[in-house]
Motif scaffolding. Sequence first.
Motif, mmCIF file in Angstrom:
data_model
loop_
_atom_site.group_PDB
_atom_site.id
_atom_site.type_symbol
_atom_site.label_atom_id
_atom_site.label_comp_id
_atom_site.label_asym_id
_atom_site.label_seq_id
_atom_site.Cartn_x
_atom_site.Cartn_y
_atom_site.Cartn_z
ATOM 1 N N LEU A 150 0.840 -1.183 0.000
ATOM 2 C CA LEU A 150 0.000 0.000 0.000
ATOM 3 C C LEU A 150 0.878 1.237 0.000
ATOM 4 O O LEU A 150 1.792 1.344 0.818
ATOM 5 C CB LEU A 150 -0.897 0.004 1.244
ATOM 6 N N MET A 152 0.539 5.406 0.302
ATOM 7 C CA MET A 152 -0.305 6.563 0.588
ATOM 8 C C MET A 152 0.555 7.803 0.383
ATOM 9 O O MET A 152 1.551 8.000 1.079
ATOM 10 C CB MET A 152 -0.830 6.503 2.016
ATOM 11 N N THR A 167 -2.952 15.080 1.883
ATOM 12 C CA THR A 167 -3.123 13.947 0.984
ATOM 13 C C THR A 167 -2.991 14.387 -0.469
ATOM 14 O O THR A 167 -3.530 15.422 -0.860
ATOM 15 C CB THR A 167 -4.510 13.308 1.195
ATOM 16 N N SER A 172 -3.437 9.096 -4.581
ATOM 17 C CA SER A 172 -3.090 9.219 -3.163
ATOM 18 C C SER A 172 -3.023 7.861 -2.478
ATOM 19 O O SER A 172 -2.194 7.654 -1.595
ATOM 20 C CB SER A 172 -4.098 10.115 -2.448
ATOM 21 N N VAL A 173 -3.893 6.929 -2.856
ATOM 22 C CA VAL A 173 -3.875 5.581 -2.284
ATOM 23 C C VAL A 173 -3.778 4.568 -3.413
ATOM 24 O O VAL A 173 -4.640 4.530 -4.290
ATOM 25 C CB VAL A 173 -5.142 5.305 -1.448
ATOM 26 N N THR A 184 -6.082 -0.602 -7.045
ATOM 27 C CA THR A 184 -6.352 0.795 -6.739
ATOM 28 C C THR A 184 -7.788 1.191 -7.057
ATOM 29 O O THR A 184 -8.458 1.841 -6.251
ATOM 30 C CB THR A 184 -5.379 1.711 -7.499
ATOM 31 N N LEU A 191 -9.141 4.022 2.662
ATOM 32 C CA LEU A 191 -7.973 3.492 3.344
ATOM 33 C C LEU A 191 -8.293 2.200 4.072
ATOM 34 O O LEU A 191 -7.479 1.269 4.103
ATOM 35 C CB LEU A 191 -7.427 4.534 4.319
ATOM 36 N N ALA A 194 -8.279 -0.523 1.562
ATOM 37 C CA ALA A 194 -6.915 -0.792 1.111
ATOM 38 C C ALA A 194 -6.175 -1.650 2.123
ATOM 39 O O ALA A 194 -5.476 -2.607 1.769
ATOM 40 C CB ALA A 194 -6.175 0.522 0.877
ATOM 41 N N ALA A 218 -8.416 11.339 -3.176
ATOM 42 C CA ALA A 218 -7.916 10.112 -3.781
ATOM 43 C C ALA A 218 -8.330 10.022 -5.224
ATOM 44 O O ALA A 218 -9.394 10.479 -5.622
ATOM 45 C CB ALA A 218 -8.458 8.910 -3.017
#
Length: 233
Positions: A150, A152, A167, A172-173, A184, A191, A194, A218
């Motif tokens: 992961l 971030m 962020t 972003s994630v 993704t 989050l 994830a 995100a």
Amino acid sequence: MFIPLPVQREADLMARQTGVRPVIAYQGAVAIRLTHVNGRLRIETVFRRTSRGWKRSDYQLFQDGKRRPAPRSWPEYRALLERLCADADAPATLPALVPIADPETLPVEIRKELRQCETRLNGRDDISVCVGRDAKGRYVLAVTSSKATLHMAFETRYRSGRKGATTASTNSVRVVTTDGKDLTDEVEGRLSEALARLLGGHPSIPAMDVGAGRVQGAQGGGPADRKGTILRE
């Protein structure tokens, strides 16, 4: 070939945002199709002649020939293009990071995220947590398990002379499994989702205890796939 002004403006916008000009083709006397191919992405835009002039009647985005929801903006489009491997059959990869050895040099927001992750993962010697910088200079908190990694991402900001972080506005994630599957889009910037994919639902660390839902800004979770959705500047 005569190109109506609305069609020319759309073609110019695509070229300006991506460096690639679309192919413009008449379909009979009442429709014009713009086909914009950029790597594994293709945009199809159709303009039709109406009593009020040429109007956009359809707008679609395709990835590897399959229709997908259109991003809300050109930065989101470029973020999607950026994380796609050139070869559709190749495994997905995450960007290489330059490790940051001293956490005390990090903005307070990232130190807080790092401490929270380390606290929740206490005792898990099969999971590593670190912070580095990617090629864009963004801070990236990386959590790696035997199942997935992961990332971030954060962008630096300055407020009242203090260095901080927020962020990242795109990508972003990101979650990529060890066998190269990009999750993704599936986690949609959440989050908790994830981390659930990362930890495989480990009973000692409930996924819903981590994070507060969707990470603001995100890249995942685009707009509804509806007729007329177009990329905005």
